[in-house]
Scaffold this active site. Structure first.
Site, PDB file in Angstrom:
ATOM      1  N   GLY A   1      -7.113   4.103   1.397  1.00  0.00           N
ATOM      2  CA  GLY A   1      -7.956   4.381   0.236  1.00  0.00           C
ATOM      3  C   GLY A   1      -7.217   4.993  -0.925  1.00  0.00           C
ATOM      4  O   GLY A   1      -6.022   4.796  -1.095  1.00  0.00           O
TER       5      GLY A   1
ATOM      6  N   HIS B   1       0.855  -1.180   0.000  1.00  0.00           N
ATOM      7  CA  HIS B   1       0.000   0.000   0.000  1.00  0.00           C
ATOM      8  C   HIS B   1       0.892   1.231   0.000  1.00  0.00           C
ATOM      9  O   HIS B   1       1.850   1.302   0.762  1.00  0.00           O
ATOM     10  CB  HIS B   1      -0.935   0.019   1.201  1.00  0.00           C
TER      11      HIS B   1
ATOM     12  N   LEU C   1     -10.412  -3.211   3.679  1.00  0.00           N
ATOM     13  CA  LEU C   1      -9.501  -2.475   2.809  1.00  0.00           C
ATOM     14  C   LEU C   1      -8.303  -1.918   3.582  1.00  0.00           C
ATOM     15  O   LEU C   1      -8.475  -1.169   4.530  1.00  0.00           O
ATOM     16  CB  LEU C   1     -10.272  -1.315   2.156  1.00  0.00           C
ATOM     17  N   ASP C   2      -7.118  -2.279   3.155  1.00  0.00           N
ATOM     18  CA  ASP C   2      -5.887  -1.741   3.742  1.00  0.00           C
ATOM     19  C   ASP C   2      -5.788  -1.999   5.238  1.00  0.00           C
ATOM     20  O   ASP C   2      -5.108  -1.270   5.957  1.00  0.00           O
ATOM     21  CB  ASP C   2      -5.761  -0.232   3.477  1.00  0.00           C
ATOM     22  N   GLU C   3      -6.484  -3.041   5.705  1.00  0.00           N
ATOM     23  CA  GLU C   3      -6.501  -3.279   7.152  1.00  0.00           C
ATOM     24  C   GLU C   3      -5.828  -4.591   7.543  1.00  0.00           C
ATOM     25  O   GLU C   3      -5.889  -4.990   8.698  1.00  0.00           O
ATOM     26  CB  GLU C   3      -7.954  -3.274   7.662  1.00  0.00           C
TER      27      GLU C   3
END
Lengths: 278, 278, 278, 278
Positions: free
Chosen positions: D196, D187, D222-224
């Protein structure tokens, strides 16, 4: 008589600006010791920090710069002298202690006018350095009433900046608006990650591999003010959140002192929610 | 016709210099896109990198700058165009590969004219990118004879810089003097620590906790040329020297590419044994 | 009675060692709170730091570990208690001040027994913290005679480590041999770069882009002892050597305090000229 | 026949565990090449990565470890062999290119089975390295239908991990659940900051002084997902968001490759939303 000054200019950019300013310096027979410029492409704003030496009147220099840059400009001609600061703290001594030692050492371009705290356990440390300690307890009192007392105390003092050295209470818009662009805070996370309470616990729970700290000017949006300086340190699975908190303290104090120095040297320009740092 | 150029000035500092230069830009109706200046206090030398846009003749601009700065100055007016580079390598592919990928990607402001190596194992990689590979074996040949062949090959090529991407042979003064200030090397240590052979072995034996890499211009003193960029990475007792070598490769390639970009963007001034990097 | 201890083992590696040690812990009904091991491949040496909790006799545990590891081993069973340190300094307050604040804060696992200095200007700062300040002037006296007085003073004190917090004099082999593996120094450069006097001046003259600091145990070879911790900070052409010195101070104090903490937590093993840091 | 294996244990901690495991290694006459352990205090979970050498049956070793650790444990006995990976990408070549070069160099413990992309512009680069390029256009097709084709292609392949090298589409829960703990993403921010879209634009707008990148396992949030590795690089007011994006690329590729190596060496344990990285 020859003097030295920091010329700080922040205005709308236009062709010929540098020429006109440097012509003025030349006409006034000023020596340029150092010069930094920046134009923000997005907002077309021009920033300049020039250290000059010469035989000049500060007021005259300022007037002439104003007549060059026109009405929208912020012009300052600042002597390289010590500024005055008030430190606000709660109970942790690492960030405060670091500033006290630097101050004692003569390393900071600042006089510490007073330390104000909402607890009294830092009193002993502060008074060892012969600095006034003002205790304004936040117990059994509303936020507004507490701030009213703080403001009353602050009004008695003469200072340029308030440094929040781990002051663990949120300031109200009223308080902040009294000291617009004058309050420097250290937030114990790498903003905008982990806004709000107990960022080390948040960081631990998220399992990050790096933690950080952020020094910023305080605005009315919590932890959202213009950032001055940030730094980080690596962590790993062996650190629980208290270990992270401990590791973070070294970053916090270094970042806050770095930001404070930059501000004291007039190297930081605020524009919108950002800073230019020369 | 409107054009963009990088104006590079390096001369003795004196009062009025910035004024005269900015007046010239103003008189020529040039827009200043960005500007960086520096005066070295010790040597009283002035450095300036300004990006200008306007309708001007490069030769005229250069002449006028020369008449301002007088005889000792180095004045360049450089278009923001791609430069040409030759890469020299031996057998390791990490630094070379990083440059090849960036070049393929269009990220570098450079054309790679050729890769020259004293071994042939990188041929396959280089040719996958349709770049000429010139193999000049260093086996069974004296250093001088080897360099003579290299120089002969280089003379056939048109280029601005030679990039030593882990070229593992020492260049003779003769070779270096042919390409003064034109050869960029990556040294696999945090100079001036661990000058000479096998710095990772030296670092391992010394028990350091951080290793690094240094990109510098090549002069006749081994590993002593002007430093452009450095970076480091932490190590610990668990890494033997081959692990350190592996960890160091990531630093080497990043530092070399960073230095190369700075040079290609005309951001690096050499003075004495140092650099100003804007 | 349940107690906690750090078990430190440093011996020749052999098959079955971990099995026998962990069997001993199991037989003694000890809980393992944390465990770190390392085998140095080159010297075949085994290092282990285990924190155990249980109902045991320290002497018995030590004896049994000794009978497992045989004659060459260094076995320690250390309670997680505060150690005593003596700080030696000269005139700079940043590294000393950082330790004083951490000590005041209760952050260090150490009692400061005394600060000894060869100048008297730090007396005021030290005494603000109610710590004995012993002034042993180095003026008009030979190095040997000066050290004789120092040693006499030190003999009166009870301590585990001597911390050289910018003590700016070289110690003789005689002094060092009295406190083998007990003296921690902060050197103001990224060793082995810039050994010796005024490393910041050396760094400035060399034009490096990063400066650093190194905490190490003191041996008889100047700046050559086993390294405990290192860190760095970026610099550039705008910093003269005094600016670098100032920037370096923040690194020095952080690195020294980090090394001191590691030593106080018994995380550092010395072997040859290196350290294992758990 | 003597063989080498990585023994990976992840189970509930209890007294005697290390003793029993090390007894087993001893009884089987295994040499311990390296050993790392960790107990998470919060969840009382035990993690161990031991490299052993000896004459043993993998199945027998696994069975015996299972009978020691009981039902909740994850036990793996893994040979130090190359794993197979599939790379998914979109259009940017820096992260992909970095992996391709490392793979070409033999530096990665992995075979690249294929590169799958939703655009075709990386085809040329991938095929230069003789690696199958599978183009599954995401134009004019629903996310679900696109993923169905991807899954069909992936089912044909044999691999251990999917590496998202700047694959710029969000994966559905269905896709992710097919490859639980098998998908590694990079990311382009220092998570959890700037979750995001377009994190560099977000970072620019926020005026941060440091940007970063995060390699993590992909979960449905998401992105977690669990973070494997993070790194940062300093920025300042002179960089617009495209400059930040460019600066960020160097961090992205280094962090992704570092995380990939750790995973390929079986150094990463997932527990809850975190990782233990040995």
């Amino acid at each position: 008589m020859e003097q030295r000054a920091r010329v700080l200019i922040d205005c709308i950019d236009r062709k010929g600006l540098v020429y006109q300013i440097s012509k003025l310096f030349y006409d006034l027979n000023l020596n340029i010791v150092s010069n930094r410029e920046f134009v923000d492409k997005e907002t077309k704003r021009f920033f300049m920090r020039t250290v000059v030496v010469g035989n000049f009147s500060t007021e005259e220099l300022k007037d002439k710069l104003n007549s060059i840059t026109k009405s929208d400009a912020n012009i300052k001609v600042v002597p390289p002298a010590k500024k005055s600061i008030v430190i606000m703290a709660t109970k942790e001594s690492h960030a405060l202690g670091d500033i006290l030692i630097r101050h004692y050492d003569g390393e900071l371009e600042a006089n510490i006018v007073a330390v104000i705290a909402n607890r009294d356990n830092l009193k002993d440390l502060v008074e060892r350095f012969n600095i006034p300690f003002i205790y304004v307890s936040s117990d059994n009192i509303s936020r507004e009433d507490h701030e009213d007392i703080l403001l009353k105390e602050l009004k008695k003092l003469n200072f340029n900046y308030i440094v929040l050295a781990k002051y663990m209470r949120i300031l109200t818009p009223k308080f902040v608006s009294e000291y617009q662009d004058k309050i420097i805070n250290i937030h114990h996370s790498f903003l905008p990650a982990f806004i709000g309470a107990n960022p080390y616990k948040q960081a631990y729970d998220r399992g990050v591999k790096i933690i950080g700290a952020t020094a910023h000017f305080v605005t009315n949006d919590l932890d959202e003010g213009p950032i001055i300086a940030q730094d980080v340190t690596p962590v790993n699975h062996r650190l629980d959140w208290r270990d992270m908190q401990q590791a973070g303290r070294d970053v916090e104090k270094v970042v806050l002192s770095r930001a404070l120095k930059l501000v004291l040297q007039d190297r930081v320009f605020i524009y919108g929610n950002k800073t230019v740092v020369f």
